[in-house]
Design an enzyme around this catalytic site. Structure first.
Site, PDB file in Angstrom:
ATOM      1  CE  LYS A 118     -10.048  82.759  50.359  1.00 41.04           C
ATOM      2  NZ  LYS A 118     -10.805  82.341  49.157  1.00 41.04           N
ATOM      3  CB  SER A 147     -11.970  85.769  47.554  1.00 37.69           C
ATOM      4  OG  SER A 147     -12.016  84.360  47.692  1.00 37.69           O
ATOM      5  CB  SER A 149     -11.848  82.468  45.153  1.00 37.14           C
ATOM      6  OG  SER A 149     -12.801  83.493  45.158  1.00 37.14           O
TER       7      SER A 149
END
Lengths: 89, 485
Positions: B79, B154, B178
């Site tokens: 990420k 996210s 997330s």
């Protein structure tokens, strides 16, 4: 609620349109938050952290930190090994 | 079966036995990226050439008879809020454009020491604020199972990459869901470890008392193995727990008859879709058939978790994001009168709408006159939510419910109404507030979009969760409710 004032405290500049939209969303969200006021929290301690906050000590030994050039290299403006900033007043 | 479809544990064995090479694995993933990335946009950047070079190096060493770690040569997506030395990192924000990490996050150091290959940095909601990966300054990510839908967020880029075979495993971060919610939407496994089990050193902070790094994988076995790799005490994170990391992956097949399974009573609350309720009922039936005693547990403060979170997380964020001021890193401005103007200009042009909204919400709830009514109140309610879990865990060891109230929703469907977006995290948020562990595993039925099954465990209850979800995964396969990729 003075959305303009909160924007200022947050160091943000919003256009009139953005302010209007922000205020609308803000009011809806804050209305939703009011739910909390119906919860009885008399004699309830707050939880700021879920684990017991600790300040662990380490051995007092010199360790290599980050490279000066690597760190200064990511600053937008540097001069003579320092970070340069605009006038502070 | 293509190599990119396989889980890491299988590929690891195949590489070790010489059946395939690391180069072949990386090439398979890169060809998949070539094929799908234009539509999906999982990545902000792919490190194709470097990945191939690393793979060649690994193959050479293996050929030379060297014994390498089991996941050596496995492509991992990271990420875009976890620091990789010498690489750009943006948090999908304009404000960090041009920022190059001067060091490796602890989790990156660990995956590098396993000789895993970082294949790229994945798209996300800006600063991890969002539930759909639509709040990215670099464009939306699409759900590989249905490209008209969001991948969740996210960590949407990471989940979509694993689900599409554009990566074998991925790292994400979870502040309110997330990792788990995008894993649910994309039909993969997502694990949020106990707060403090995985070091946050090198994770760009959103809400420090809630953030935790975790794996997104194709199956439970991979999740266990990845957790084993990234967990552990770290001197660079004072909140990391001084515990010995168990060998989760060797315990997966252990008997689960001693584990007490609970079902969250609120799973069919208002707003939960029919298919999600059916999914949970299917799981209840599976446990009954296995003669596992399933007990209903209730969470009286469940409905307060969301407002509680949306006070605490923005409050912490408004403080954490004060550092983006155009002075030390990121974008800057040339022509300004003084430093105040620099702050305002940089933050105004650098942050997106949702980030501005959260910073302002946080600033408001922390401002004098409102602190007690909002922030302190929320922290007290957080205690009551913790107590709900403590009470439940007297009777059960794991608690099953939905990961999200619905399956993946359409792109653009919820962007105009922030509360509707926030509601998609209603089931995942309590675990962050309480700092406990939780997993999402997918249930596929009748060719529909998958339903995320959420299994919550105690603090450091990772083993129980992994054993139960491994068993459940096997049973889902038996019943044809498992998709693989």
């Amino acid at each position: 609620m003075d959305v303009r004032h909160i924007a200022k405290l947050s160091n943000l500049e919003l256009t009139e349109d953005e302010l209007r939209e922000m205020e609308e969303h803000f009011n809806a969200i804050m209305e939703y938050f009011k739910k909390l006021s119906s919860v009885d929290t008399e004699r309830v301690e707050p939880t700021f952290y879920v684990i017991k906050h600790q300040t662990p000590m380490r051995e007092d030994r010199v360790e290599k930190g980050l490279e000066r050039e690597d760190v200064l290299g990511i600053a937008p403006h540097t001069e003579g090994g320092y970070i340069r900033v605009p006038r502070i007043r | 079966m293509e190599l990119f479809e396989l889980p890491a544990w299988k590929l690891g064995k195949m590489m070790e036995s010489g059946e395939v090479t690391a180069v072949e694995v990386v090439e398979s993933v890169l060809s998949r990226i070539e094929e799908r990335e234009e539509i999906l946009h999982c990545y902000n950047e792919v490190y194709g050439e470097e990945a191939l070079q690393e793979a060649e190096e690994i193959d050479k060493r293996r050929k030379g008879g060297e014994k390498l770690p089991p996941f050596a040569g496995i492509p991992v997506a990271v990420k875009d809020n976890i620091c990789v030395k010498g690489k750009d990192i943006t948090c999908s924000s304009k404000i960090l454009k041009g920022f190059i990490s001067p060091y490796d996050a602890t989790v990156i150091r660990k995956i590098k020491s396993q000789k895993m290959i970082i294949i790229g940095r994945t798209n996300m909601d800006e600063f991890a604020m969002g539930s759909s990966t639509e709040n990215s300054a670099y464009g939306v990510t699409r759900n590989p199972l249905d490209t008209s839908k969001v991948p969740g967020g996210s960590s949407g880029g990471s989940a979509a990459a694993v689900a599409s075979g554009e990566a074998i495993v991925a790292l994400g971060s979870d502040t309110g869901g997330s990792i788990r919610q995008p894993a649910a939407f994309c039909g993969v496994v997502g694990f949020k470890p106990t707060y403090g089990l995985v070091s946050r050193y090198g994770l760009i902070a959103f809400a420090s008392s809630l953030d935790q790094i975790g794996p997104i994988t194709k199956d439970v076995r991979d999740a266990a193995a990845m957790l084993e790799i990234i967990a552990g005490k770290d001197n660079y994170d004072s909140t990391s727990l001084p515990v010995k990391v168990p060998h989760y992956s060797t315990m997966l097949e252990d008997d689960i008859s001693e584990i007490r399974v609970g079902i969250m009573e609120e799973y069919n609350a208002e707003g939960v879709s029919e298919e999600v309720i059916e999914g949970i009922e299917e799981v209840i039936d599976i446990f009954r058939t296995m003669r596992v005693n399933v007990k209903s547990v209730s969470f009286p403060h469940m409905e307060y978790a969301l407002p509680c979170y949306y006070i605490i997380a923005p409050a912490e964020a408004s403080s954490n994001l004060a550092r983006y001021d155009g002075v030390q890193y990121g974008i800057s401005e040339e022509t300004v009168e003084d430093i105040r103007e620099l702050y305002r200009k940089v933050r105004t042009s650098g942050f997106g709408k949702e980030v501005k909204r959260r910073i302002m919400m946080g600033t408001y709830v922390l401002s004098s006159g409102y602190y007690d009514a909002f922030y302190l109140k929320a922290q007290k309610v957080r205690t009551l939510i913790r107590h709900d879990f403590e009470r439940a865990f007297k009777d059960v060891d794991v608690i099953i419910g939905p990961t999200s109230p619905t399956v993946a929703f359409g792109i653009g469907e919820r962007t105009a109404d922030p509360i509707s977006m926030y509601l998609s995290d209603i089931f995942t948020i309590p675990a962050n507030l309480a700092g406990i562990s939780a997993i999402s595993i997918p249930l596929f039925k009748d060719g529909n979009l998958p339903v995320g099954i959420h299994i919550v465990g105690k603090a450091l209850g990772e083993i129980d969760i992994l054993k139960v979800s491994y068993k459940l995964e096997q049973e889902l396969k038996e019943r044809g409710l498992y998709h693989g990729i």
